[in-house]
Design an enzyme around this catalytic site. Structure first.
Site, mmCIF file in Angstrom:
data_model
loop_
_atom_site.group_PDB
_atom_site.id
_atom_site.type_symbol
_atom_site.label_atom_id
_atom_site.label_comp_id
_atom_site.label_asym_id
_atom_site.label_seq_id
_atom_site.Cartn_x
_atom_site.Cartn_y
_atom_site.Cartn_z
ATOM 1 N N PHE A 95 0.838 -1.203 0.000
ATOM 2 C CA PHE A 95 0.000 0.000 0.000
ATOM 3 C C PHE A 95 0.876 1.257 0.000
ATOM 4 C CE2 PHE A 95 -4.564 0.985 1.146
ATOM 5 C CZ PHE A 95 -4.483 2.353 0.929
ATOM 6 N N PHE A 96 1.928 1.243 0.800
ATOM 7 C CA PHE A 96 2.825 2.398 0.841
ATOM 8 C C PHE A 96 3.541 2.578 -0.497
ATOM 9 C CE2 PHE A 96 2.655 1.899 5.544
ATOM 10 C CZ PHE A 96 2.351 3.222 5.871
ATOM 11 N N PHE A 198 -7.412 6.944 3.266
ATOM 12 C CA PHE A 198 -6.704 6.341 4.389
ATOM 13 C C PHE A 198 -7.159 4.896 4.606
ATOM 14 C CE2 PHE A 198 -5.027 5.816 8.676
ATOM 15 C CZ PHE A 198 -3.841 6.538 8.603
ATOM 16 N N ARG A 338 9.941 7.680 6.517
ATOM 17 C CA ARG A 338 8.966 8.255 5.585
ATOM 18 C C ARG A 338 8.653 9.703 5.932
ATOM 19 N NH1 ARG A 338 5.740 5.786 1.885
ATOM 20 N NH2 ARG A 338 3.829 6.867 1.287
#
Length: 361
Positions: A95-96, A198, A338
């Site tokens: 997902f990231f 999200f 990140r």
């Protein structure tokens, strides 16, 4: 503020949380948990990223552990069976990577690439077995992770997960168009969009395989359970916005609660930061009350039958994981590379991503 979270290394490290982002109630009332499988989880997810070519080998070696993606999931679903947590962690890492591809496609104006990827992800979600060997590693990796997640509960759960993630893909498409056009959503419009980008309901769905029990609609949609679940996700999304606001203003972003407040409510930057922080703190307080309501509901459904006991135990586990999300998200934002923008050579380009057009043309 200095704090000592539960370390994910062999030595204790002090994490410095800026005063503007420090939440003493999280540090005192939400003790950090970590799944005992975490060290193996980190190792296997790193290998999965390599095998699926989702990050170049040099990037995996240099950045994967420091990004703390596995820490985030190991701090959330702390009672999950190892196999379930591994599937969730790999999916989360995917997902990231997908989020980074989406960002790079926007930055470099790759509308055609994004459109093709969007359609392929929709197709892979509905038929993951047929996309495991797709030439685009992002599509193949997604198919692999989804197929594993589909193996834990019933076809009905799989269909629900797919329905929720189809909506996430479309929300990412709206973000693509908004950023391309420089359109800043209004506050309420943004909040609704944020619940999708999200992936609020995806992480909530994954509470069930983590607890080893699929919850019937009457339980999942009970107001007490649903409110606690929503508050845990809202906290995570809004705290992310609070932490990201200066970076996203500098990068001409359009998706942040603070940016919507500044643009559509006429707030100054300081007022917007105060407003987002107030919402975050209220969310924590509201969750503490909602958590008790959800646990009361869990006790009520234990009617003396085997099924009642099973559902009651599962709901208690799910609510415990909702609580874990607060501390896991909080520390993730202060430990993951990140968010360490000041350490990047180029503040507009994360060092762990590649700028080349990716995927099949």
């Amino acid at each position: 503020m200095q704090a000592l979270p539960r370390s994910t290394t062999s030595t204790q490290t002090v994490v410095v949380v800026p005063p503007s982002l420090a939440l003493p109630v999280i540090e005192s009332a939400f003790p950090r948990q970590l799944h005992p499988y975490w060290p193996r989880l980190q190792e296997k997810t790193r290998l999965w990223l390599l095998e699926n070519r989702l990050m170049p080998p040099a990037k995996v070696r240099e950045y994967a552990d420091g990004l703390c993606y596995t820490d985030l999931m190991a701090g959330y679903y702390t009672s999950a069976p190892d196999e379930v947590l591994q599937a969730i962690a790999d999916y989360s890492a995917w997902f990231f990577v997908w989020d980074d591809r989406h960002d790079r496609d926007i930055v470099h104006g790759r509308a055609g690439d994004w459109r093709r990827l969007r359609h392929r992800l929709h197709a892979a979600l509905d038929a993951p077995r047929h996309h495991q060997h797709h030439p685009d590693p992002l599509v193949a990796g997604f198919a692999d992770s989804v197929l594993r997640l589909y193996g834990f509960l019933s076809p009905a759960w799989n269909q629900r997960f797919a329905r929720h993630f189809h909506a996430v893909i479309e929300a990412y498409d709206r973000e693509f168009r908004n950023r391309t056009e420089g359109y800043i959503p209004g506050v309420e419009e943004y909040l609704a969009l944020r619940r999708l980008t999200f992936a609020h309901w995806i992480w909530t769905d994954l509470l069930e395989p983590s607890a080893g029990c699929e919850l019937p609609d009457a339980v999942r949609k009970n107001p007490a359970y649903r409110r606690a679940a929503l508050l845990s996700q809202e906290f995570a999304a809004w705290y992310n916005d609070l932490c990201s606001l200066p970076k996203e203003i500098a990068g001409d972003e359009v998706h942040n609660l603070g940016i919507s407040l500044i643009t559509h409510r006429g707030m100054t930057l300081e007022e917007a930061v105060d407003d987002v922080r107030r919402r975050v703190e209220e969310c924590i307080g509201d969750f503490i009350g909602a958590e008790q309501d959800a646990l009361r509901f869990a006790r009520e459904i234990d009617d003396g039958t085997v099924r009642g006991k099973e559902l009651s135990t599962a709901v208690q586990t799910c609510v415990g994981h909702m609580r874990n999300w607060f501390s896991s998200v909080y520390w993730f934002h202060h430990e993951s590379g990140r968010y360490m923008v000041d350490s990047w050579d180029d503040r507009s380009t994360p060092p762990y991503v590649t700028n080349e057009a990716a995927g099949e043309k």
